[in-house]
Design a protein around this motif. Structure first.
Motif, PDB file in Angstrom:
ATOM      1  N   VAL A   1      21.778  42.662  -5.872  1.00 58.58           N
ATOM      2  CA  VAL A   1      20.703  43.412  -5.210  1.00 58.58           C
ATOM      3  C   VAL A   1      21.262  44.267  -4.082  1.00 58.58           C
ATOM      4  O   VAL A   1      20.989  45.472  -4.007  1.00 58.58           O
ATOM      5  N   GLU A   2      22.051  43.669  -3.200  1.00 61.21           N
ATOM      6  CA  GLU A   2      22.520  44.393  -2.011  1.00 61.21           C
ATOM      7  C   GLU A   2      23.595  45.431  -2.331  1.00 61.21           C
ATOM      8  O   GLU A   2      23.464  46.593  -1.948  1.00 61.21           O
ATOM      9  N   GLU A   3      24.626  45.026  -3.040  1.00 59.25           N
ATOM     10  CA  GLU A   3      25.756  45.931  -3.238  1.00 59.25           C
ATOM     11  C   GLU A   3      25.550  46.920  -4.378  1.00 59.25           C
ATOM     12  O   GLU A   3      25.872  48.101  -4.239  1.00 59.25           O
ATOM     13  N   ILE A   4      25.023  46.446  -5.490  1.00 59.05           N
ATOM     14  CA  ILE A   4      24.817  47.367  -6.617  1.00 59.05           C
ATOM     15  C   ILE A   4      23.581  48.227  -6.375  1.00 59.05           C
ATOM     16  O   ILE A   4      23.651  49.451  -6.423  1.00 59.05           O
ATOM     17  N   TRP A   5      22.443  47.597  -6.113  1.00 56.92           N
ATOM     18  CA  TRP A   5      21.198  48.368  -6.019  1.00 56.92           C
ATOM     19  C   TRP A   5      21.008  49.056  -4.682  1.00 56.92           C
ATOM     20  O   TRP A   5      20.765  50.262  -4.627  1.00 56.92           O
ATOM     21  N   ASN A   6      21.128  48.339  -3.573  1.00 53.95           N
ATOM     22  CA  ASN A   6      20.865  48.972  -2.281  1.00 53.95           C
ATOM     23  C   ASN A   6      21.983  49.914  -1.846  1.00 53.95           C
ATOM     24  O   ASN A   6      21.716  50.941  -1.235  1.00 53.95           O
ATOM     25  N   GLN A   7      23.226  49.586  -2.168  1.00 51.36           N
ATOM     26  CA  GLN A   7      24.348  50.436  -1.782  1.00 51.36           C
ATOM     27  C   GLN A   7      24.789  51.374  -2.900  1.00 51.36           C
ATOM     28  O   GLN A   7      25.611  52.259  -2.677  1.00 51.36           O
ATOM     29  N   GLY A   8      24.277  51.175  -4.098  1.00 51.31           N
ATOM     30  CA  GLY A   8      24.592  52.071  -5.212  1.00 51.31           C
ATOM     31  C   GLY A   8      26.013  51.971  -5.725  1.00 51.31           C
ATOM     32  O   GLY A   8      26.550  52.929  -6.283  1.00 51.31           O
ATOM     33  N   LYS A   9      26.633  50.819  -5.605  1.00 51.60           N
ATOM     34  CA  LYS A   9      28.028  50.651  -6.028  1.00 51.60           C
ATOM     35  C   LYS A   9      28.104  50.392  -7.537  1.00 51.60           C
ATOM     36  O   LYS A   9      28.270  49.259  -7.988  1.00 51.60           O
ATOM     37  N   VAL A  10      28.025  51.451  -8.301  1.00 54.85           N
ATOM     38  CA  VAL A  10      28.055  51.345  -9.766  1.00 54.85           C
ATOM     39  C   VAL A  10      29.363  50.720 -10.259  1.00 54.85           C
ATOM     40  O   VAL A  10      29.391  50.070 -11.307  1.00 54.85           O
ATOM     41  N   GLU A  11      30.436  50.880  -9.485  1.00 56.11           N
ATOM     42  CA  GLU A  11      31.729  50.323  -9.896  1.00 56.11           C
ATOM     43  C   GLU A  11      31.718  48.788  -9.914  1.00 56.11           C
ATOM     44  O   GLU A  11      32.582  48.170 -10.550  1.00 56.11           O
ATOM     45  N   LEU A  12      30.745  48.147  -9.292  1.00 59.44           N
ATOM     46  CA  LEU A  12      30.653  46.685  -9.300  1.00 59.44           C
ATOM     47  C   LEU A  12      29.921  46.137 -10.524  1.00 59.44           C
ATOM     48  O   LEU A  12      29.945  44.929 -10.762  1.00 59.44           O
ATOM     49  N   VAL A  13      29.277  47.001 -11.297  1.00 58.21           N
ATOM     50  CA  VAL A  13      28.533  46.522 -12.465  1.00 58.21           C
ATOM     51  C   VAL A  13      29.448  45.743 -13.410  1.00 58.21           C
ATOM     52  O   VAL A  13      29.114  44.633 -13.832  1.00 58.21           O
ATOM     53  N   ASP A  14      30.600  46.286 -13.723  1.00 54.42           N
ATOM     54  CA  ASP A  14      31.511  45.594 -14.645  1.00 54.42           C
ATOM     55  C   ASP A  14      32.062  44.301 -14.047  1.00 54.42           C
ATOM     56  O   ASP A  14      32.408  43.385 -14.783  1.00 54.42           O
ATOM     57  N   ALA A  15      32.140  44.213 -12.725  1.00 58.07           N
ATOM     58  CA  ALA A  15      32.648  43.012 -12.070  1.00 58.07           C
ATOM     59  C   ALA A  15      31.605  41.902 -12.001  1.00 58.07           C
ATOM     60  O   ALA A  15      31.949  40.724 -12.044  1.00 58.07           O
ATOM     61  N   LEU A  16      30.331  42.262 -11.894  1.00 56.99           N
ATOM     62  CA  LEU A  16      29.282  41.260 -11.684  1.00 56.99           C
ATOM     63  C   LEU A  16      28.419  40.980 -12.906  1.00 56.99           C
ATOM     64  O   LEU A  16      27.715  39.972 -12.942  1.00 56.99           O
ATOM     65  N   LEU A  17      28.462  41.861 -13.911  1.00 55.74           N
ATOM     66  CA  LEU A  17      27.728  41.640 -15.158  1.00 55.74           C
ATOM     67  C   LEU A  17      28.731  41.378 -16.278  1.00 55.74           C
ATOM     68  O   LEU A  17      29.744  42.082 -16.377  1.00 55.74           O
ATOM     69  N   ALA A  18      28.443  40.389 -17.096  1.00 62.98           N
ATOM     70  CA  ALA A  18      29.332  40.018 -18.196  1.00 62.98           C
ATOM     71  C   ALA A  18      29.441  41.150 -19.217  1.00 62.98           C
ATOM     72  O   ALA A  18      28.509  41.946 -19.368  1.00 62.98           O
ATOM     73  N   PRO A  19      30.572  41.223 -19.947  1.00 64.20           N
ATOM     74  CA  PRO A  19      30.718  42.262 -20.981  1.00 64.20           C
ATOM     75  C   PRO A  19      29.603  42.207 -22.031  1.00 64.20           C
ATOM     76  O   PRO A  19      29.209  43.244 -22.550  1.00 64.20           O
ATOM     77  N   ASP A  20      29.079  41.011 -22.300  1.00 68.70           N
ATOM     78  CA  ASP A  20      28.002  40.870 -23.288  1.00 68.70           C
ATOM     79  C   ASP A  20      26.618  40.788 -22.638  1.00 68.70           C
ATOM     80  O   ASP A  20      25.673  40.301 -23.243  1.00 68.70           O
ATOM     81  N   TYR A  21      26.500  41.304 -21.414  1.00 68.79           N
ATOM     82  CA  TYR A  21      25.222  41.336 -20.690  1.00 68.79           C
ATOM     83  C   TYR A  21      24.132  41.967 -21.552  1.00 68.79           C
ATOM     84  O   TYR A  21      24.363  42.968 -22.230  1.00 68.79           O
ATOM     85  N   VAL A  22      22.928  41.383 -21.489  1.00 64.87           N
ATOM     86  CA  VAL A  22      21.768  41.923 -22.204  1.00 64.87           C
ATOM     87  C   VAL A  22      20.565  41.905 -21.269  1.00 64.87           C
ATOM     88  O   VAL A  22      20.231  40.869 -20.698  1.00 64.87           O
ATOM     89  N   ASN A  23      19.924  43.057 -21.137  1.00 62.17           N
ATOM     90  CA  ASN A  23      18.650  43.142 -20.418  1.00 62.17           C
ATOM     91  C   ASN A  23      17.557  43.096 -21.484  1.00 62.17           C
ATOM     92  O   ASN A  23      17.441  44.012 -22.290  1.00 62.17           O
ATOM     93  N   HIS A  24      16.770  42.035 -21.467  1.00 62.93           N
ATOM     94  CA  HIS A  24      15.718  41.862 -22.471  1.00 62.93           C
ATOM     95  C   HIS A  24      14.491  42.713 -22.194  1.00 62.93           C
ATOM     96  O   HIS A  24      13.620  42.826 -23.058  1.00 62.93           O
ATOM     97  N   THR A  25      14.419  43.324 -21.011  1.00 63.71           N
ATOM     98  CA  THR A  25      13.297  44.204 -20.650  1.00 63.71           C
ATOM     99  C   THR A  25      13.834  45.452 -19.955  1.00 63.71           C
ATOM    100  O   THR A  25      13.530  45.700 -18.791  1.00 63.71           O
TER     101      THR A  25
END
Length: 146
Positions: free
Chosen positions: A14-38
């Motif tokens: 929430v804080e670093e990816i969404w509030n600070q917009g650090k898109v480079e952290l997505v791969d570090a904090l979400l698994a390679p097989d991440y799935v958003n069901h909604t």
């Protein structure tokens, strides 16, 4: 990971990816097989869709901020209620900039595996946002007569 470590991971998302917009952290904090069901309309359910939605949100609402109001966790699942605030000064994939502000609630449930988010389910009041931005008429309320 412990329940407290899972909650700390979600706070980072929430804080670093969404509030600070650090898109480079997505791969570090979400698994390679991440799935958003909604997933949000127009975006895919995987990490790339997540990144595109993040970038689109920050283009549309440069001052976007999510406040975590409440969070609970059990085993590998974290559920939280948050409030979105932002001013729509940039065009969105689905609508042009309005210059208006919006504030609305959302609920999220994330499943964690090996220190990364692997699944997500969410509900956001997009209709409430569209009404506040003037993109959709406010619902008409009728009063009951007796």
């Amino acid at each position: 990971m412990s329940v407290e470590e899972n909650k700390a991971l979600v706070r980072r998302v929430v804080e670093e990816i969404w509030n600070q917009g650090k898109v480079e952290l997505v791969d570090a904090l979400l698994a390679p097989d991440y799935v958003n069901h909604t997933p949000a309309p127009s975006f895919g359910p995987d990490r790339e869709g997540y990144k595109q939605f993040l970038l689109s949100t920050h283009r549309s609402f440069p001052d976007v901020h999510f406040t975590v109001e409440y969070m609970v966790a059990e085993d590998d699942v974290v559920v939280f209620r948050l409030t979105f605030t932002g001013t729509n000064t940039g065009d969105n994939v689905n609508f042009p900039a309005t210059g208006k502000s919006a504030k609305f609630p959302a609920f999220e449930m994330l499943r964690i595996r090996d220190g990364k988010v692997v699944e997500e389910w969410g509900v956001s009041d997009f209709l409430g946002m569209w009404v506040q931005l003037g993109l959709f008429p406010a619902p008409h309320r009728q009063t009951a007569t007796v």
